[in-house]
Design a protein around this motif. Structure first.
Motif, mmCIF file in Angstrom:
data_model
loop_
_atom_site.group_PDB
_atom_site.id
_atom_site.type_symbol
_atom_site.label_atom_id
_atom_site.label_comp_id
_atom_site.label_asym_id
_atom_site.label_seq_id
_atom_site.Cartn_x
_atom_site.Cartn_y
_atom_site.Cartn_z
ATOM 1 N N THR A 110 0.820 -1.219 0.000
ATOM 2 C CA THR A 110 0.000 0.000 0.000
ATOM 3 C C THR A 110 0.848 1.261 0.000
ATOM 4 O O THR A 110 0.341 2.342 -0.306
ATOM 5 C CB THR A 110 -0.950 0.015 1.213
ATOM 6 N N ASP A 122 -8.342 2.446 -3.506
ATOM 7 C CA ASP A 122 -8.685 1.195 -4.185
ATOM 8 C C ASP A 122 -7.697 0.946 -5.326
ATOM 9 O O ASP A 122 -6.795 1.754 -5.568
ATOM 10 C CB ASP A 122 -10.139 1.189 -4.670
ATOM 11 N N THR A 166 -2.507 -5.144 2.926
ATOM 12 C CA THR A 166 -2.311 -4.079 3.913
ATOM 13 C C THR A 166 -1.260 -4.570 4.919
ATOM 14 O O THR A 166 -0.491 -5.471 4.626
ATOM 15 C CB THR A 166 -3.646 -3.722 4.596
ATOM 16 N N ILE A 236 -6.522 -5.755 -3.964
ATOM 17 C CA ILE A 236 -6.165 -5.467 -2.569
ATOM 18 C C ILE A 236 -6.623 -6.631 -1.697
ATOM 19 O O ILE A 236 -7.774 -7.061 -1.767
ATOM 20 C CB ILE A 236 -6.816 -4.155 -2.104
ATOM 21 N N ALA A 279 -7.878 1.096 3.192
ATOM 22 C CA ALA A 279 -7.944 0.451 1.883
ATOM 23 C C ALA A 279 -9.316 -0.198 1.711
ATOM 24 O O ALA A 279 -9.900 -0.720 2.655
ATOM 25 C CB ALA A 279 -6.845 -0.599 1.751
#
Length: 319
Positions: A110, A122, A166, A236, A279
Motif C-alpha cells: 500500500t 482502491d 495491507t 487489494i 484500503a
C-alpha cells in the motif's frame, strides 16, 4: 491432471513461511511447491535467475522477493531500491514469459499509493499521483509491476497479476527493535518490559487506525489468487474498513497475548503519524464474500506464542 510446479521467491520470509505452513496443511496432490531464498539465486542477475528457473521448471510463480527496508534505508538508498527491485522484477517477468509460465503473482504494497490521496484507496488509484518522497525508489519500482502485468498481457497474453496486502503480521516476522513494523516492534518491546518489570510504553496517543492482515490469512488469499484470479489488474487483500483497529487496541492485544500484568501507557510527546490509511477490499469481497479472516486477538496470540517459543533460538528472531 498436469501437476503444477509453484515457485515462491522470497520463500523464507514472513509471507513465504505462511504459504509454506498453509500448503503443508492442505497437502495438494497436483501441486509441487518450491520455496526459494537468496541462497537459490541472485534475482538481480539474469543468468542466476535463468539458472533457477531451468533447475525448477515452474509452471506457476509467486514473486515475494524484494529489496525492502525501513525509513532510513529507503531515504538513503533510493537508487539501489529502484535499480535492484526493477532488475529483480524484470528478470522474473522475462523468465516467466520465455518459459511459458502459466501464472505469475507478484506482491505489491500500500505504500506505492499516492502520498496525497482520498480514502479509502482502491486498485484504480495507484498511479494517481507521486508516492511519498521518502520511499519513491521502492514505490515507483513496485508500481512498474502493475504496468508490466498489463503490457505482458496485451502483447503476449500472459496471465500475470499482483496483490496489494495491507499491514502484514505473523510468525517469522522481523521483530528487530529498531527496524520493524508496528506489531512485531510492540511484541518485542512488550516482552522486554515484562521481563524487566517495567511499564509498557507505546509511542504516540494510540488513536491512529490501521488494517492488519494475519500472514496465514494472506497466504490463503495469495494461494487463491494463484489458482483462481484471472485479472491482470491488481487486487487489494485486506480486512474491511469495519475491521480497522487503533494502535491502542493493538497494544492491549499484545499485552493480553504476553500476559503482561504491568502498566500500559502512551507517550503523547511522540508523533502519531497518519491517522488512517484505509484500503477498500470491495473487489476481494466481490470474489470471496464469505472469506473468514482470523480474529485479531487469535492471530496475535499465535504470533506472540511463536515469538516467545523462538526468542532464544539462534537466527529465528531478529533482535
Amino acid at each position: 491432471m498436469t501437476k503444477k510446479v509453484v515457485l515462491v521467491t522470497g520463500g523464507s520470509g514472513l509471507v513465504g513461511s505462511a504459504i509454506r505452513e498453509v500448503i503443508a496443511g492442505e497437502r495438494p496432490e497436483n501441486e509441487e511447491w518450491i520455496f526459494a531464498s537468496s541462497k537459490d539465486a541472485d534475482l538481480c542477475d539474469p543468468a542466476s535467475t535463468a539458472a533457477m528457473f531451468e533447475k525448477y521448471k515452474p509452471t506457476h510463480v509467486i514473486h515475494l522477493a524484494a529489496q525492502v527496508g525501513g525509513l532510513f534505508a529507503n531515504m538513503k538508498y533510493k537508487v539501489e531500491f529502484w535499480r535492484n527491485n526493477i532488475a529483480m522484477n524484470d528478470n522474473i517477468f522475462q523468465e516467466c514469459h520465455k518459459r511459458g509460465v502459466e501464472k505469475l503473482v507478484s506482491c505489491l504494497s500500500t505504500c506505492i499509493f499516492p502520498d496525497k490521496t482520498t480514502f479509502p484507496i482502491d486498485e484504480t488509484m495507484i498511479h494517481d499521483g507521486p508516492p511519498h518522497f521518502s520511499n519513491e525508489g521502492y514505490a515507483y519500482a513496485k508500481r512498474m509491476v502493475d504496468v508490466q502485468n498489463r503490457m505482458y498481457k496485451a502483447q503476449h497474453g500472459c496471465n500475470f497479476t499482483a496483490v496489494i496486502p495491507t499491514n502484514i503480521f505473523g510468525k517469522h516476522d522481523n521483530f528487530h527493535l529498531d527496524n520493524s513494523h508496528v506489531i512485531p516492534g510492540l511484541i518485542h518491546r512488550g516482552y522486554l518490559c515484562k521481563q524487566k518489570g517495567e511499564p509498557f510504553t507505546i509511542w504516540g496517543s494510540g488513536t491512529p487506525l490501521r488494517q492488519f492482515i494475519y500472514s496465514n490469512d494472506l497466504a490463503r488469499l495469495m494461494i487463491w489468487t494463484m489458482r483462481e484470479y484471472q485479472e491482470a489488474d491488481p487486487i487489494i487483500l485486506s480486512v474491511g474498513e469495519e475491521d480497522e483497529i487503533s494502535i491502542a487496541d493493538v497494544a492491549r492485544s499484545v499485552a493480553k497475548a504476553l500476559d503482561f500484568q504491568g502498566e500500559v501507557n502512551f507517550d503523547t510527546t511522540k508523533a502519531d503519524g497518519q491517522f488512517k490509511k484505509t484500503a477498500n477490499n470491495a473487489k476481494l469481497r466481490k470474489y470471496l464474500p464469505d472469506f473468514k479472516f482470523t480474529p485479531f486477538d487469535e492471530a496475535m496470540a499465535s504470533t506472540v506464542k511463536w515469538f516467545m517459543e523462538n526468542y532464544e533460538t539462534p537466527g529465528a528472531v531478529r533482535k
